[in-house]
Design an enzyme around this catalytic site. Structure first.
Site, PDB file in Angstrom:
ATOM      1  N   ASP A 145      17.369 -15.528  15.500  1.00  0.00           N
ATOM      2  CA  ASP A 145      18.849 -15.302  15.358  1.00  0.00           C
ATOM      3  C   ASP A 145      19.512 -14.141  16.191  1.00  0.00           C
ATOM      4  OD1 ASP A 145      21.364 -14.825  14.226  1.00  0.00           O
ATOM      5  OD2 ASP A 145      20.780 -13.466  12.712  1.00  0.00           O
ATOM      6  N   ASP A 179      13.161 -13.277  19.470  1.00  0.00           N
ATOM      7  CA  ASP A 179      13.677 -13.026  18.123  1.00  0.00           C
ATOM      8  C   ASP A 179      14.588 -14.468  18.176  1.00  0.00           C
ATOM      9  OD1 ASP A 179      15.129 -12.050  15.837  1.00  0.00           O
ATOM     10  OD2 ASP A 179      16.836 -11.650  17.232  1.00  0.00           O
TER      11      ASP A 179
HETATM   12  P1  B16 Z   1      15.930 -15.522   5.771  1.00  0.00           P
HETATM   13  P2  B16 Z   1      15.753 -12.830  12.941  1.00  0.00           P
HETATM   14  C1  B16 Z   1      16.890 -12.474  10.689  1.00  0.00           C
HETATM   15  O1  B16 Z   1      16.482 -13.439  11.716  1.00  0.00           O
HETATM   16  C2  B16 Z   1      18.271 -12.024  10.384  1.00  0.00           C
HETATM   17  O2  B16 Z   1      18.815 -11.427  11.834  1.00  0.00           O
HETATM   18  C3  B16 Z   1      18.790 -11.614   9.406  1.00  0.00           C
HETATM   19  O3  B16 Z   1      20.048 -11.401   9.228  1.00  0.00           O
HETATM   20  C4  B16 Z   1      18.038 -12.097   8.088  1.00  0.00           C
HETATM   21  O4  B16 Z   1      18.418 -11.591   6.603  1.00  0.00           O
HETATM   22  C5  B16 Z   1      16.813 -12.413   8.114  1.00  0.00           C
HETATM   23  O5  B16 Z   1      16.372 -13.067   9.344  1.00  0.00           O
HETATM   24  C6  B16 Z   1      15.913 -13.055   6.881  1.00  0.00           C
HETATM   25  O6  B16 Z   1      16.642 -14.541   6.861  1.00  0.00           O
HETATM   26  O7  B16 Z   1      17.213 -15.172   4.712  1.00  0.00           O
HETATM   27  O8  B16 Z   1      16.653 -16.759   6.586  1.00  0.00           O
HETATM   28  O9  B16 Z   1      14.820 -15.423   5.369  1.00  0.00           O
HETATM   29  O10 B16 Z   1      16.896 -12.016  13.565  1.00  0.00           O
HETATM   30  O11 B16 Z   1      14.638 -11.959  12.601  1.00  0.00           O
HETATM   31  O12 B16 Z   1      15.353 -13.864  13.668  1.00  0.00           O
HETATM   32 MG    MG Z   2      18.157 -11.296  15.856  1.00  0.00          MG
END
Ligand code: B16
Ligand code: MG
Length: 217
Positions: free
Chosen positions: A10, A8
């Site tokens: 984030d 992952d």
């Molecule tokens: P974006 P991951 C996720 O990343 C985040 O944890 C989540 O908080 C966010 O809303 C989502 O990506 C979408 O992100 O707006 O940049 O497309 O944890 O899957 O790496």
């Molecule tokens: Mg994450």
């Protein structure tokens, strides 16, 4: 048995949750309500539009699709401004050493993030070339806890789900890994990531040979 590690973004490689929180909070405040950091926990691993729905529900607001798209676009612009300042110094502790071990042990790697900005963030932190496959929000139809993002990663790496180990900080992400038939290492708290096979606070000092032996036991 384990041939590939799926990460992952984030919360595992970098901490962008704080920037998502700041940008969503700004939007909520503009709409006349507030969100807390604790509330933000619920948004980890959840796609942009689903996150927006959860926040609007929290603020008791029902808006048109058009207005929701406008808000999501503005939130993303603010978020991009915040992440544009990221550098390799933002890579979370232990990650660089861990990747050095992976290369030495010929373990395949994939990114499995629902973020549509994943490529840009990897570029900012200098890790764009560190993955054998990158699956991000632009390549998938369903967000976590659906296993799609990790199953696509396994497919691109040409390994079976049972040969994959997922690293996740979010409950929805661990659920996605498990739904895909994969083992999962949680990064965070044991009390929160209850479905993970193993949990570490972070990747500092994690030895991949010991880790794989522990999982095969
Ligand atoms: P974006 P991951 C996720 O990343 C985040 O944890 C989540 O908080 C966010 O809303 C989502 O990506 C979408 O992100 O707006 O940049 O497309 O944890 O899957 O790496
Ligand atoms: Mg994450």
């Amino acid at each position: 048995m384990i041939k590939a590690f799926l990460f992952d973004l984030d919360g595992v490689i970098v901490d962008t949750a704080i920037y998502h929180y700041q940008a969503w909070r700004q939007m909520a405040n503009d709409l006349g309500f507030d969100i807390t950091e604790e509330f933000n926990e619920k948004l980890k691993g959840i796609s942009r539009m689903e996150s927006l729905d959860i926040i609007l529900q929290h603020g008791h607001l029902q808006l048109s699709e058009e207005r929701k798209n406008e808000l999501a676009t503005r939130k993303n612009e603010n978020y991009l401004q915040l992440v544009s300042k990221m550098t390799p110094a933002d890579i979370l502790p232990g990650v660089t050493d861990f990747f050095t071990q992976l290369k030495k042990n010929n373990i395949k790697t994939a990114l499995g993030s629902v973020s549509k900005n994943a490529g840009l963030i990897l570029e900012r932190i200098g890790m764009l070339n560190d993955f054998d496959a990158i699956i991000d929000g632009n390549k998938i139809a369903k967000g976590k806890p659906d296993p799609e993002v990790f199953l696509k990663g396994a497919e691109e790496l040409e390994v079976s789900p049972a040969e994959c180990l997922v690293f996740e900080d979010a409950v929805a992400g661990v659920e996605a890994a498990k739904a895909g038939g994969m083992k999962a290492v949680g990064i965070g708290k044991k009390e929160v990531l209850t479905k993970a096979d193993l949990v570490f606070e972070n990747l500092v000092g994690v030895d991949i040979r010991v880790l794989i032996d522990d999982l095969n036991r």
